[in-house]
Write an enzyme that holds these catalytic residues in place. Sequence first.
Site, PDB file in Angstrom:
ATOM      1  N   SER A 251      83.508  19.537  47.708  1.00  0.00           N
ATOM      2  CA  SER A 251      83.173  20.590  46.756  1.00  0.00           C
ATOM      3  C   SER A 251      82.191  21.546  47.421  1.00  0.00           C
ATOM      4  O   SER A 251      81.812  21.375  48.587  1.00  0.00           O
ATOM      5  CB  SER A 251      82.556  19.996  45.483  1.00  0.00           C
ATOM      6  OG  SER A 251      81.290  19.410  45.778  1.00  0.00           O
ATOM      7  N   LYS A 252      81.739  22.534  46.671  1.00  0.00           N
ATOM      8  CA  LYS A 252      80.828  23.540  47.214  1.00  0.00           C
ATOM      9  C   LYS A 252      79.495  22.947  47.631  1.00  0.00           C
ATOM     10  O   LYS A 252      78.770  23.547  48.427  1.00  0.00           O
ATOM     11  CB  LYS A 252      80.622  24.659  46.188  1.00  0.00           C
ATOM     12  CG  LYS A 252      81.860  25.512  45.977  1.00  0.00           C
ATOM     13  CD  LYS A 252      81.599  26.635  44.988  1.00  0.00           C
ATOM     14  CE  LYS A 252      82.837  27.499  44.798  1.00  0.00           C
ATOM     15  NZ  LYS A 252      82.613  28.582  43.810  1.00  0.00           N
ATOM     16  N   ARG A 253      79.164  21.775  47.077  1.00  0.00           N
ATOM     17  CA  ARG A 253      77.881  21.185  47.483  1.00  0.00           C
ATOM     18  C   ARG A 253      77.903  20.742  48.949  1.00  0.00           C
ATOM     19  O   ARG A 253      76.848  20.500  49.550  1.00  0.00           O
ATOM     20  CB  ARG A 253      77.522  20.000  46.578  1.00  0.00           C
ATOM     21  CG  ARG A 253      78.394  18.770  46.758  1.00  0.00           C
ATOM     22  CD  ARG A 253      77.834  17.577  45.981  1.00  0.00           C
ATOM     23  NE  ARG A 253      78.730  16.438  46.036  1.00  0.00           N
ATOM     24  CZ  ARG A 253      79.673  16.185  45.154  1.00  0.00           C
ATOM     25  NH1 ARG A 253      79.846  17.011  44.127  1.00  0.00           N
ATOM     26  NH2 ARG A 253      80.465  15.132  45.267  1.00  0.00           N
ATOM     27  N   GLY A 255      79.095  22.694  51.225  1.00  0.00           N
ATOM     28  CA  GLY A 255      79.141  23.937  51.991  1.00  0.00           C
ATOM     29  C   GLY A 255      80.380  24.733  51.629  1.00  0.00           C
ATOM     30  O   GLY A 255      81.058  24.466  50.636  1.00  0.00           O
TER      31      GLY A 255
END
Length: 482
Positions: A251-253, A255
């Site tokens: 996920s975006k966590r 990067g």
Amino acid sequence: MTPRVRFAPSPTGYLHVGAARTALYNYLFARHNGGTFILRSDDTDNARSTDEFQEDILQHLRWLGLEWDEGFGIGGAFGSYRQSDRYDRYSEVARDLVERGTAYYSFATAEQLDVFKREARVAGTSPAYDGSLEPPGLEASERVAAGEKAVVRFKVPRPGATEFIDIVRGDMRFDHAQVDDFVILRSDGTPTYHLASTVDDVDYGITHVIRGEDLLSSTPKHILLTQAMGGDPAIYAHLSLLMGPDGKKLSKRHGDTAMAAYREAGYLPESMDNYLALLGWNIGDDETIASLEEMVDRFDLATVSKNPAVFDPKKLEWMNGVYIREMGEAEFMAVTLPLVEDAVGRTLSDEDRARYARLVPLVKERAKLLPDVAFQARFLFVDIDDYDEKAWSSVMAVDEGPVALDGAIAALEDLDVWTTGTIDAALRAMLEEHELSARKGLQPIRVAISGSTVSPPLFESLDILGRDATLARLRTARAALS
């Protein structure tokens, strides 16, 4: 059977890593088997679908080299290949299913459905909705004809089960007792994913559906719909989800996950294709590097792993470095010259380009990302009037800094011949004379001529920079120390 496969992204976001891998596997399967690769736009989410996202998907599929044979953007036998242009077709199928008794109008409210599920759990029965809250068929049709809003639900046959063989996961079985009578048409007349996707697959003659495992539970619904339409169910393959290095769903966590971010960061499409292919598939024994053409030759969907794959940016960066090093010098220069000129802020002259051509072999062997090249080459074409603060404090503002710069100036200004070899000999003699280690004696010189401790090999850099510019920068740095 000649395969027909489709990649069907929703233009509600940029093309991300997981979707790109799905597209790649569809492409490899189609090309390996002499089939057709179709691009479809699942754009029924009017609120979130945008032209910007659609263009991003097209742009980055092409960047990856995944050209499609028919579909959105290039056309074919089925119009625009946009679901938003096929609402009439979806409504037609829904009406036909209602008329044949395999679907029905549903008036059950969200509150009623919640009560149904709670009571089922208390009673120890399946909470899957079975249509028991609905009026008789004739009454339902009359209420709809009178203008009352209703959704259309598919009537799941019970008792029963849907069984199929998933190419990746093997034998699969879903008991219909656990499958809701699912909505296929909303009360506003728009189709759900289940209806639109299945109708398209049937109409377009899709033979194989290769997609993420998050849609595995939808497969019995799609098979039932296909059969109700009189079609032959596709062969399914559900790919494992991608995980981050911490073992959690990517996920975006973790990067950036958008293809655009990796393209802008300096990754090559060849390395991205290669790395994505490895996320669930083994190219060969002890092999990690293969071109798109080689992967087409070797691809076997049956050997794709069902285990989660880890997307590791560090491994991708390493692989990108491998591909950069394998580039020919002329190709490398053509790709990187615009980046260097952008970093310098001007178009390089013929003389500057000749100097850069000499530097190319040195930076190509060390770069992992294309912007690294511009950073390392910039010193050749701009005056160094600003030094990296950390570099200055660690190698200049120490006792050895002035000694190294004074020694270098004295050693180099008397050179009769300016070559990499003579520079090497002169500076190594200076180190020995002043009893300096290579790190303490050469790093100040590197910072003086490039502004940083990171640069191409020092002696070659001085040779290419030239005598006058080298001595001028060493004197400027020495004066700054005073």
